[in-house]
Enzyme design. Structure first.
Site, PDB file in Angstrom:
ATOM      1  CE  LYS A   1     -17.389 -31.285   5.788  1.00  0.00           C
ATOM      2  NZ  LYS A   1     -16.447 -31.250   6.901  1.00  0.00           N
TER       3      LYS A   1
ATOM      4  CB  VAL B   1     -21.370 -34.778  10.409  1.00  0.00           C
ATOM      5  CG1 VAL B   1     -22.353 -33.713  10.875  1.00  0.00           C
ATOM      6  CG2 VAL B   1     -21.527 -35.014   8.910  1.00  0.00           C
TER       7      VAL B   1
ATOM      8  N   GLY C   1      -8.674 -18.580  14.667  1.00  0.00           N
ATOM      9  CA  GLY C   1      -8.257 -19.753  13.884  1.00  0.00           C
ATOM     10  C   GLY C   1      -9.400 -20.674  13.513  1.00  0.00           C
TER      11      GLY C   1
ATOM     12  CD  GLU D   1     -11.250 -22.895   5.799  1.00  0.00           C
ATOM     13  OE1 GLU D   1     -10.199 -22.663   5.189  1.00  0.00           O
ATOM     14  OE2 GLU D   1     -11.408 -23.866   6.550  1.00  0.00           O
TER      15      GLU D   1
ATOM     16  CG  ASP E   1     -19.056 -26.564   6.821  1.00  0.00           C
ATOM     17  OD1 ASP E   1     -18.216 -27.449   6.634  1.00  0.00           O
ATOM     18  OD2 ASP E   1     -19.675 -26.441   7.905  1.00  0.00           O
TER      19      ASP E   1
ATOM     20  CE  LYS F   1     -19.553 -29.647   9.121  1.00  0.00           C
ATOM     21  NZ  LYS F   1     -19.299 -28.441   9.919  1.00  0.00           N
TER      22      LYS F   1
ATOM     23  N   GLY G   1     -12.786 -29.714  17.453  1.00  0.00           N
ATOM     24  CA  GLY G   1     -11.478 -29.419  16.861  1.00  0.00           C
ATOM     25  C   GLY G   1     -10.778 -30.694  16.479  1.00  0.00           C
TER      26      GLY G   1
HETATM   27  N1  LIG Z   1      -9.538 -30.136  11.229  1.00  0.00           N
HETATM   28  C1  LIG Z   1     -10.645 -30.674  11.766  1.00  0.00           C
HETATM   29  O1  LIG Z   1     -10.909 -30.542  12.968  1.00  0.00           O
HETATM   30  C2  LIG Z   1     -11.586 -31.490  10.920  1.00  0.00           C
HETATM   31  C3  LIG Z   1     -12.863 -31.794  11.417  1.00  0.00           C
HETATM   32  C4  LIG Z   1     -13.706 -32.646  10.682  1.00  0.00           C
HETATM   33  C5  LIG Z   1     -13.286 -33.120   9.442  1.00  0.00           C
HETATM   34  N2  LIG Z   1     -12.052 -32.765   8.954  1.00  0.00           N
HETATM   35  C6  LIG Z   1     -11.629 -33.284   7.655  1.00  0.00           C
HETATM   36  O2  LIG Z   1     -10.488 -34.104   7.837  1.00  0.00           O
HETATM   37  C7  LIG Z   1      -9.647 -34.023   6.675  1.00  0.00           C
HETATM   38  C8  LIG Z   1      -8.244 -33.622   7.112  1.00  0.00           C
HETATM   39  O3  LIG Z   1      -8.300 -32.349   7.727  1.00  0.00           O
HETATM   40  P1  LIG Z   1      -6.982 -31.614   8.258  1.00  0.00           P
HETATM   41  O4  LIG Z   1      -7.456 -30.444   9.037  1.00  0.00           O
HETATM   42  O5  LIG Z   1      -6.061 -32.593   8.858  1.00  0.00           O
HETATM   43  O6  LIG Z   1      -6.350 -31.105   6.860  1.00  0.00           O
HETATM   44  P2  LIG Z   1      -4.848 -30.609   6.599  1.00  0.00           P
HETATM   45  O7  LIG Z   1      -4.225 -30.145   7.870  1.00  0.00           O
HETATM   46  O8  LIG Z   1      -4.912 -29.676   5.428  1.00  0.00           O
HETATM   47  O9  LIG Z   1      -4.068 -31.946   6.152  1.00  0.00           O
HETATM   48  C9  LIG Z   1      -4.293 -32.547   4.918  1.00  0.00           C
HETATM   49  C10 LIG Z   1      -3.223 -33.601   4.661  1.00  0.00           C
HETATM   50  O10 LIG Z   1      -3.467 -34.205   3.390  1.00  0.00           O
HETATM   51  C11 LIG Z   1      -2.272 -34.115   2.591  1.00  0.00           C
HETATM   52  N3  LIG Z   1      -2.644 -34.072   1.181  1.00  0.00           N
HETATM   53  C12 LIG Z   1      -3.136 -33.039   0.453  1.00  0.00           C
HETATM   54  N4  LIG Z   1      -3.404 -33.427  -0.802  1.00  0.00           N
HETATM   55  C13 LIG Z   1      -3.058 -34.732  -0.876  1.00  0.00           C
HETATM   56  C14 LIG Z   1      -3.076 -35.697  -1.908  1.00  0.00           C
HETATM   57  N5  LIG Z   1      -3.522 -35.406  -3.134  1.00  0.00           N
HETATM   58  N6  LIG Z   1      -2.629 -36.960  -1.645  1.00  0.00           N
HETATM   59  C15 LIG Z   1      -2.151 -37.286  -0.409  1.00  0.00           C
HETATM   60  N7  LIG Z   1      -2.123 -36.398   0.612  1.00  0.00           N
HETATM   61  C16 LIG Z   1      -2.570 -35.148   0.384  1.00  0.00           C
HETATM   62  C17 LIG Z   1      -1.587 -32.887   3.096  1.00  0.00           C
HETATM   63  O11 LIG Z   1      -0.235 -32.903   2.725  1.00  0.00           O
HETATM   64  P3  LIG Z   1       0.602 -31.512   2.674  1.00  0.00           P
HETATM   65  O12 LIG Z   1       0.641 -31.006   4.083  1.00  0.00           O
HETATM   66  O13 LIG Z   1       1.932 -31.962   2.184  1.00  0.00           O
HETATM   67  O14 LIG Z   1      -0.150 -30.606   1.746  1.00  0.00           O
HETATM   68  C18 LIG Z   1      -1.800 -33.036   4.601  1.00  0.00           C
HETATM   69  O15 LIG Z   1      -0.918 -34.000   5.121  1.00  0.00           O
HETATM   70  C19 LIG Z   1     -10.306 -33.005   5.746  1.00  0.00           C
HETATM   71  O16 LIG Z   1     -11.057 -33.678   4.758  1.00  0.00           O
HETATM   72  C20 LIG Z   1     -11.212 -32.216   6.666  1.00  0.00           C
HETATM   73  O17 LIG Z   1     -12.343 -31.686   5.989  1.00  0.00           O
HETATM   74  C21 LIG Z   1     -11.205 -31.970   9.667  1.00  0.00           C
END
Ligand SMILES: NC(=O)c1ccc[n+]([C@@H]2O[C@H](COP(=O)([O-])OP(=O)(O)OC[C@H]3O[C@@H](n4cnc5c(N)ncnc54)[C@H](OP(=O)(O)O)[C@@H]3O)[C@@H](O)[C@H]2O)c1
Length: 357
Positions: free
Chosen positions: A128, A155, A209, A212, A223, A227, A325
């Site tokens: 976002k 979103v 889970g 945060e 949050d 959005k 999710g």
């Molecule tokens: N989870 C969901 O269901 C969900 C839903 C909607 C939107 N989102 C959005 O989608 C994005 C990813 O979410 P996620 O849950 O996959 O997050 P995550 O599990 O924390 O994964 C983040 C990834 O980015 C890497 N990373 C961190 N800092 C970095 C940098 N400076 N340069 C390059 N890579 C970097 C991390 O590497 P390391 O592991 O080595 O730290 C990891 O591979 C976020 O912006 C989140 O807000 C997620």
């Protein structure tokens, strides 16, 4: 495709692309190939010939700690994470930005998206930050370079909101929107209404889970503000930042007080609401609202979220997401990648005169 960030969503996306590989080929003639990957801790890589999702999945990257077979290492000599350089130079048509959200600055994701677009690459992101903090700038850059910037999963995970507006609501003006967009707050409110204390309800959400370690980001409305900013900027052509969204009487104490004062037959939700003011500006707020039983949004339970769009063509349109999710988020990323592969445009809805003199 190049993956910039490959955590929960990135891994779910690679798995989904592998699971859908035959279907994508048969129905759309599309076969995704992965040409690069970069995370913070695992070694980065590029592979100009690319590899199929199934092979990337089998390599175990990034958890394996080694680059996939046949790939070349990518990294900075000093060990720093060179996200913008990767976005600009990796041999990919589409950069998929999936790094963590910084709600206050939108960085480093905004820099990654800017670098990719400036280098003429299409961008898909679930983050976002860039859309909340720099949408107009990035949209202008994408137009100038003739590339797409797509962000369905920012979103309500992959729930079609931006793609719905772009592809299925032609010639439509969005006059406002409302919805319980933060699933943790509404899970906690539901548990409190069932007799749990706010501390117990937050602990329940953390154990499941979904919350945060610091629940203030959800309960205090940040949050939802991010959005609301994304939705207002994209669907209503606003130019808001998260701090412009009014956050009114939120948090655990306000939740307790509002539940105690709830009229019979009503349900309490943390709601985002946005509308266009008479002067043309867009106003958005997050507050606790008592919803009457004839409101479709009053009946959401648990982790369900929803958005209601107020339109000039279809009246009120309501979309409900069951439990979302990473799988749903990965779907939104796939939908965006497919839209690009099929030659569909960027979701910049209002075509304005200054862009077409
Ligand atoms: N989870 C969901 O269901 C969900 C839903 C909607 C939107 N989102 C959005 O989608 C994005 C990813 O979410 P996620 O849950 O996959 O997050 P995550 O599990 O924390 O994964 C983040 C990834 O980015 C890497 N990373 C961190 N800092 C970095 C940098 N400076 N340069 C390059 N890579 C970097 C991390 O590497 P390391 O592991 O080595 O730290 C990891 O591979 C976020 O912006 C989140 O807000 C997620």
């Amino acid at each position: 495709l190049a993956l910039l960030g490959c955590g929960t969503v990135g891994r779910a996306f690679v798995a989904l692309a592998a699971a859908k590989d035959a279907e994508l080929r048969a129905r759309y003639g599309v076969r995704p190939r992965f040409t690069g990957g970069l995370t913070r801790a695992a070694p980065g890589w590029i592979a100009p010939d690319g590899m199929a999702a199934i092979d990337l999945l089998a390599s175990g990257w990034p958890a394996s700690g080694t680059i996939p077979p046949g790939a070349n290492a990518f990294g900075a000599a000093d060990g720093s994470v060179a996200g913008a350089r990767f976005a600009a130079t990796c041999p990919a048509d589409v950069v998929i930005e999936l790094t963590p959200l910084d709600p206050l600055t939108g960085e480093p994701a905004t820099g990654h998206v800017r670098a990719a677009l400036a280098a003429g690459r299409q961008v898909v992101t679930a983050n976002k930050g860039p859309i909340a903090h720099a949408y107009r700038e990035l949209r202008a850059l994408a137009r100038e370079r003739g590339v797409a910037l797509r962000f369905e999963s920012t979103v309500l995970d992959g729930t079609p909101i931006f793609n719905l507006a772009e592809f299925s609501l032609p010639a439509t003006r969005v006059d406002g929107f409302r919805g319980p967009l933060n699933s943790t707050s509404n899970f906690v409110l539901g548990a409190m209404a069932g007799g749990r204390s706010s501390e117990e309800a937050v602990a329940d959400a953390q154990a499941a889970g979904i919350a945060e370690a610091n629940p203030a980001y959800d309960l205090d409305g940040w949050d939802a503000s991010v959005k609301a900013t994304v939705l207002a900027n994209v669907l209503m052509d606003a130019d808001l930042r998260p701090a412009d969204v009014a956050r009114v009487e939120l948090g655990a104490a306000a939740m307790r007080a509002a539940l105690a004062a709830l009229p019979p037959g009503h349900t309490l939700k943390q709601m985002v609401e946005a509308h266009r003011a008479p002067d043309g500006s867009v106003r958005a707020e997050v507050r606790l609202k008592a919803l009457a039983s004839d409101d479709p949004l009053a009946h959401l339970t648990g982790m369900e979220t929803a958005i209601q769009l107020r339109t000039d063509t279809m009246g009120d349109l309501t979309i409900i997401e069951g439990a979302g999710g990473p799988g749903q988020t990965a779907f939104g990323v796939l939908a965006d990648v497919l839209a690009i592969a099929r030659g569909l445009g960027a979701p910049d809805l209002p075509i304005r005169e200054e862009d077409h003199p």
